[in-house]
Design a protein around this motif. Structure first.
Motif, PDB file in Angstrom:
ATOM      1  N   ILE A 198       0.835  -1.208   0.000  1.00  0.00           N
ATOM      2  CA  ILE A 198       0.000   0.000   0.000  1.00  0.00           C
ATOM      3  C   ILE A 198       0.866   1.254   0.000  1.00  0.00           C
ATOM      4  O   ILE A 198       0.541   2.254  -0.663  1.00  0.00           O
ATOM      5  N   VAL A 199       1.971   1.213   0.735  1.00  0.00           N
ATOM      6  CA  VAL A 199       2.877   2.362   0.757  1.00  0.00           C
ATOM      7  C   VAL A 199       3.429   2.636  -0.646  1.00  0.00           C
ATOM      8  O   VAL A 199       3.488   3.795  -1.096  1.00  0.00           O
ATOM      9  N   VAL A 200       3.808   1.587  -1.353  1.00  0.00           N
ATOM     10  CA  VAL A 200       4.348   1.760  -2.708  1.00  0.00           C
ATOM     11  C   VAL A 200       3.291   2.373  -3.632  1.00  0.00           C
ATOM     12  O   VAL A 200       3.576   3.304  -4.409  1.00  0.00           O
ATOM     13  N   LEU A 201       2.056   1.874  -3.562  1.00  0.00           N
ATOM     14  CA  LEU A 201       0.995   2.415  -4.413  1.00  0.00           C
ATOM     15  C   LEU A 201       0.718   3.880  -4.099  1.00  0.00           C
ATOM     16  O   LEU A 201       0.528   4.698  -5.017  1.00  0.00           O
ATOM     17  N   ALA A 202       0.676   4.212  -2.810  1.00  0.00           N
ATOM     18  CA  ALA A 202       0.430   5.604  -2.435  1.00  0.00           C
ATOM     19  C   ALA A 202       1.569   6.510  -2.902  1.00  0.00           C
ATOM     20  O   ALA A 202       1.333   7.631  -3.371  1.00  0.00           O
TER      21      ALA A 202
ATOM     22  N   PHE B 237      -5.443  12.686  -1.753  1.00  0.00           N
ATOM     23  CA  PHE B 237      -5.890  11.298  -1.638  1.00  0.00           C
ATOM     24  C   PHE B 237      -4.707  10.345  -1.471  1.00  0.00           C
ATOM     25  O   PHE B 237      -4.806   9.341  -0.751  1.00  0.00           O
ATOM     26  N   ALA B 238      -3.607  10.622  -2.131  1.00  0.00           N
ATOM     27  CA  ALA B 238      -2.423   9.766  -1.991  1.00  0.00           C
ATOM     28  C   ALA B 238      -1.873   9.825  -0.571  1.00  0.00           C
ATOM     29  O   ALA B 238      -1.451   8.799  -0.007  1.00  0.00           O
TER      30      ALA B 238
ATOM     31  N   GLY C  25     -10.904   8.380  -5.363  1.00  0.00           N
ATOM     32  CA  GLY C  25     -10.575   9.791  -5.573  1.00  0.00           C
ATOM     33  C   GLY C  25      -9.396   9.974  -6.510  1.00  0.00           C
ATOM     34  O   GLY C  25      -9.410  10.854  -7.385  1.00  0.00           O
ATOM     35  N   VAL C  26      -8.366   9.149  -6.337  1.00  0.00           N
ATOM     36  CA  VAL C  26      -7.207   9.227  -7.234  1.00  0.00           C
ATOM     37  C   VAL C  26      -7.610   8.874  -8.661  1.00  0.00           C
ATOM     38  O   VAL C  26      -7.207   9.543  -9.633  1.00  0.00           O
ATOM     39  N   MET C  27      -8.424   7.847  -8.819  1.00  0.00           N
ATOM     40  CA  MET C  27      -8.837   7.417 -10.156  1.00  0.00           C
ATOM     41  C   MET C  27      -9.641   8.496 -10.874  1.00  0.00           C
ATOM     42  O   MET C  27      -9.351   8.845 -12.034  1.00  0.00           O
ATOM     43  N   LEU C  28     -10.661   9.019 -10.213  1.00  0.00           N
ATOM     44  CA  LEU C  28     -11.541   9.985 -10.867  1.00  0.00           C
ATOM     45  C   LEU C  28     -10.809  11.292 -11.181  1.00  0.00           C
ATOM     46  O   LEU C  28     -10.977  11.851 -12.274  1.00  0.00           O
TER      47      LEU C  28
ATOM     48  N   VAL D 246      -4.098   6.693 -12.419  1.00  0.00           N
ATOM     49  CA  VAL D 246      -5.364   5.946 -12.476  1.00  0.00           C
ATOM     50  C   VAL D 246      -5.136   4.489 -12.090  1.00  0.00           C
ATOM     51  O   VAL D 246      -5.907   3.903 -11.314  1.00  0.00           O
ATOM     52  N   ALA D 247      -4.069   3.894 -12.616  1.00  0.00           N
ATOM     53  CA  ALA D 247      -3.756   2.501 -12.276  1.00  0.00           C
ATOM     54  C   ALA D 247      -3.436   2.361 -10.790  1.00  0.00           C
ATOM     55  O   ALA D 247      -3.867   1.396 -10.137  1.00  0.00           O
ATOM     56  N   ALA D 248      -2.710   3.324 -10.240  1.00  0.00           N
ATOM     57  CA  ALA D 248      -2.393   3.265  -8.809  1.00  0.00           C
ATOM     58  C   ALA D 248      -3.661   3.385  -7.966  1.00  0.00           C
ATOM     59  O   ALA D 248      -3.811   2.698  -6.945  1.00  0.00           O
TER      60      ALA D 248
END
Length: 242
Positions: free
Chosen positions: A29-33, A73-74, A105-108, A149-151
């Protein structure tokens, strides 16, 4: 030779796989954020202004300017990842909801920039040339909004990861000891407290209770006092039995 069927308790005592460990989930999760947050520090939009109207070089708009909510959001997702490392059973469900909301939120926000770069670039163009909606300006999105978006999508899936992996995590020993002590006291298995002392017993006084070392000592004191009184009566010439 037939194999003995595995005991369910033995299966539960086995350590979880690498992908189901708490540390692996937190790290993922840390890597994705950080991917979502780091992408906002780079160029998301490239704007080419009409040179015949304005003598201004092309604008390079970072993701933090094009989509400010992505940064927020990140950071929320990063805080949720840290919370997973100490969260209990109920807290994991709350963190999963937070991850879903932050991922959406990150995606949109990122998809809005990637699909409509001209609208996302208007505030930056107005700040650069003083004219909003400059005709002839060409805005183009880089690949980084799609990376965000992928993250965001993976952050939503990470919420499911937390719930499924959390079933294999043990209870925190630090808090488990406190619960064990409380449960022992509630069930009355703690050693009984010593009975309070009844104090000294005056000679000739028999205590109410007929058991215990104090009662036996009181009876011995009374018998000894009676013997002394009998000898005193005899020494005076009186018959103590009369």
């Amino acid at each position: 030779m037939s194999r003995r069927p595995a005991d369910p308790r033995e299966r539960q005592s086995q350590p979880p796989g690498r992908l189901l460990r708490r540390g692996s989930v937190v790290l993922g999760i840390v890597v994705l954020a950080l991917v979502a947050f780091g992408s906002t520090t780079q160029t998301w939009l490239v704007v080419r202004l009409p040179q015949e109207a304005v003598q201004t070089p092309d604008l390079m708009i970072a993701g933090s300017d094009a989509a400010t909510p992505v940064t927020a959001f990140a950071l929320v997702a990063l805080a949720a990842a840290i919370a997973v490392s100490i969260a209990g059973r109920v807290a994991r469900w709350i963190i999963a909801v937070i991850l879903v909301l932050s991922g959406l939120g990150v995606m949109l926000s990122s998809a809005g920039v990637a699909l409509d770069p001209a609208a996302a670039a208007e505030p930056a163009i107005g700040a650069a040339v003083g004219v909003s909606g400059l005709p002839g300006a060409e805005s183009e999105a880089t690949v980084l909004p799609w990376l965000a978006v992928a993250a965001g999508l993976l952050l939503v899936l990470a919420a499911v990861w937390v719930i499924l992996a959390g079933r294999r995590w043990g209870i925190n020993r630090r808090y488990d000891a406190g619960r064990t002590g409380a449960g022992t006291e509630a069930h009355g298995t703690l050693p009984a407290a010593p009975r309070p002392s009844t104090g000294d017993i005056a000679p000739g006084v028999v205590p109410d209770e007929d058991t215990g070392p104090t009662a036996r000592a009181g009876r011995r004191s009374t018998a000894h006092a009676d013997e002394i009184d009998s000898w005193d009566e005899l020494s005076r010439g009186n018959d103590p039995t009369g």
